[in-house]
Design an enzyme around this catalytic site. Structure first.
Site, PDB file in Angstrom:
ATOM      1  N   ASP A 160       8.313  -1.903   4.097  1.00 46.64           N
ATOM      2  CA  ASP A 160       9.598  -2.418   3.598  1.00 46.64           C
ATOM      3  C   ASP A 160      10.681  -2.284   4.663  1.00 46.64           C
ATOM      4  OD1 ASP A 160       8.192  -2.618   1.278  1.00 46.64           O
ATOM      5  OD2 ASP A 160       9.553  -1.400   0.047  1.00 46.64           O
ATOM      6  N   HIS A 179       7.586   2.285   5.372  1.00 43.17           N
ATOM      7  CA  HIS A 179       8.821   1.619   5.807  1.00 43.17           C
ATOM      8  C   HIS A 179       8.763   1.276   7.278  1.00 43.17           C
ATOM      9  CE1 HIS A 179      10.024   3.216   1.895  1.00 43.17           C
ATOM     10  NE2 HIS A 179      10.917   2.211   1.888  1.00 43.17           N
TER      11      HIS A 179
HETATM   12 ZN   LIG Z   1      13.769  -0.952   0.840  1.00 47.69          ZN
END
Ligand SMILES: [Zn+2]
Length: 483
Positions: free
Chosen positions: A284, A441
């Protein structure tokens, strides 16, 4: 001559004559006795001579025996001159189980005698019959009417009248049993013909669920039975079946008996996708300064992943294109990733979503239908801005044709920057089950995520998982919505 003289002479003559006759008679008697003695001695001698040459006397030169009867060749010896029957040696190759003429040789000392044993089969076969029921088609055989046919030799069965009725009804049938010697027994029974109107029964055609690539024989365990026809025909049409492609298929079975009755069965075969163990690696918040390193690792490991991107780091947008070109999926994470904006209203969310969607299309050439909400669908932060917004967004994104993905395994790299590699590997590798979606992430600060990635891949690879990019049909873990 004087009469007296003549008389004297006669007397003399008579006297002489009478003594001569006496002598002749005596001699004659002696001859007679010798002749009588000879007449007596010659046959006795001859008989003795004969008996000496042929001492074995048989009861019969030709002995006839039924195959079933016991036979001892010595019983045929009446007597033995100068001995007894036990001293006679018997030689024969007689086979009492086979009709035929067999010589028997008897030997006593140096003397021999011979006879012939005639083994005969005179007993007809023993036959018992029963009635037989069938349809109007079968060519019946005599055996079907016979319960027992016994004889010492091979029995041949036949119909006395070779004309056999085919129509329904009860018909008298005469069965003949003949042995190899021509002895014959006949018995009467009944042939019952009925009209067959029932089709065969097909069994073993229950629906089946298969996994793509699995072998399957449509005839296996399928059987067909008929009340009359012992071997009904079975046709199987599985030409539509493709075991390599998941889907629902039908296999048709058609059975036919000899009377022409048919039965058809349609069988459903569901071919399911082969269930693999799959890991979806998801990153992400990118693209970022780390995206290139992540892509390099994925490329080296030949692993596909998914990037839920934002518009916050435009100088790395070109990496979305590279990711797409290298077979990864690009998903939408919102353009700003600013909770206060995107969750301020539904409209604000969809305006923002449109922006990132346009950017992704512009960059990669394709619109994405994959979504991940900032904070996930279970986030509580959104409640600060709009009550119940997640409940409605999760419905509405679907109505607009999107699929949203939460995760079922958290690498915990959002807990802070520089979470130790060991911690990330441990948490990211903790996924269990057939389908695992791992949250990671991709930001400038997440260096330890990059460092942990090869070990995370290795962990799943060693457990037999396949790495896939997400598609709209992929397994989608979704959290409980809390707002
Ligand atoms: Zn996010």
């Amino acid at each position: 001559m004087k009469r007296e003289d003549r008389n004297d002479n006669r007397r003399d003559h008579n006297l002489r004559n009478s003594s001569f006759r006496k002598t002749r008679r005596r001699r004659k008697r002696r001859y007679l006795i010798i002749l009588m003695l000879l007449a007596l001695l010659i046959p006795v001698g001859g008989a003795l001579l004969y008996l000496n040459m042929f001492p074995i006397f048989l009861k019969s030169r030709v002995v006839v025996k039924e195959m079933t009867e016991q036979f001892d060749a010595l019983d045929n010896v009446r007597f033995v001159f100068g001995g007894n029957p036990e001293q006679v040696k018997v030689e024969t190759e007689a086979d009492l189980t086979k009709p035929g003429d067999y010589p028997i040789r008897y030997t006593y000392g140096k003397r021999q005698a011979s006879a012939v044993l005639q083994v005969r089969d005179l007993t007809p076969p023993e036959l018992s019959v029963r009635s037989y029921t069938t349809d109007e088609v079968e060519e019946v055989k005599p055996e079907q009417f016979v319960e027992k046919a016994e004889d010492l030799s091979k029995v041949t069965l036949s119909f006395v009248d070779p004309e056999i009725r085919k129509e329904a009804g009860a018909w008298k049938i005469r069965i003949a049993a003949e042995d190899e010697s021509g002895n014959r027994t006949e018995k009467e029974t009944e042939l019952i013909r009925v009209k067959d109107e029932n089709g065969p029964r097909i069994s073993g055609t229950e629906d089946r669920v298969l996994v793509a690539g699995e072998g399957f024989d449509a005839k296996e365990a399928v059987s067909v039975e008929d009340d009359m026809d012992p071997v009904p025909l079975l046709e199987v049409d599985d030409s539509n079946l493709d075991l390599s492609v998941p889907g629902t298929y039908y296999v048709d079975y058609r059975a036919k008996d000899r009377s022409g009755n048919q039965t058809e069965v349609r069988r459903k075969i569901v071919v399911k996708k082969k269930e693999e163990k799959v890991v979806y690696l998801t990153f992400d918040d990118g693209p970022s300064a780390n995206t290139e390193k992540v892509l390099d690792i994925l490329k080296k490991e030949n692993v596909k992943a998914t990037f839920f991107v934002t518009g916050n780091n435009p100088k790395y947008n070109y990496l979305m294109k590279r990711a797409k070109e290298e077979g990864h999926a690009i998903g939408l994470h919102t353009y700003t990733h600013d909770y206060s904006r995107v969750y301020s209203s539904e409209k604000a969310y969809f305006d923002d979503l449109q922006k990132i969607s346009d950017l992704v299309e512009k960059t990669t050439g394709e619109r994405s239908k994959l979504l991940r909400f900032p904070g996930g669908s279970s986030n509580l932060v959104s409640a600060k801005y709009t009550k119940g917004i997640m409940s409605s967004l999760t419905k509405k994104v679907r109505e607009k044709g999107y699929q949203y993905f939460d995760w079922n395994c958290d690498s915990t790299d959002a807990a802070g920057n520089n979470v130790p590699v060991e911690t990330l590997v441990k948490n990211a590798s903790s996924g269990q089950g057939k389908q695992i979606n791992i949250l990671m992430h991709d930001t400038d600060a997440k260096d330890t995520t990059v460092a942990a990635l090869p070990k995370i891949i290795e962990s799943y690879r060693s457990r037999g998982y396949t790495f896939r990019e997400l598609t709209a049909d992929s397994f989608a873990p979704q959290h409980k919505v809390n707002n």
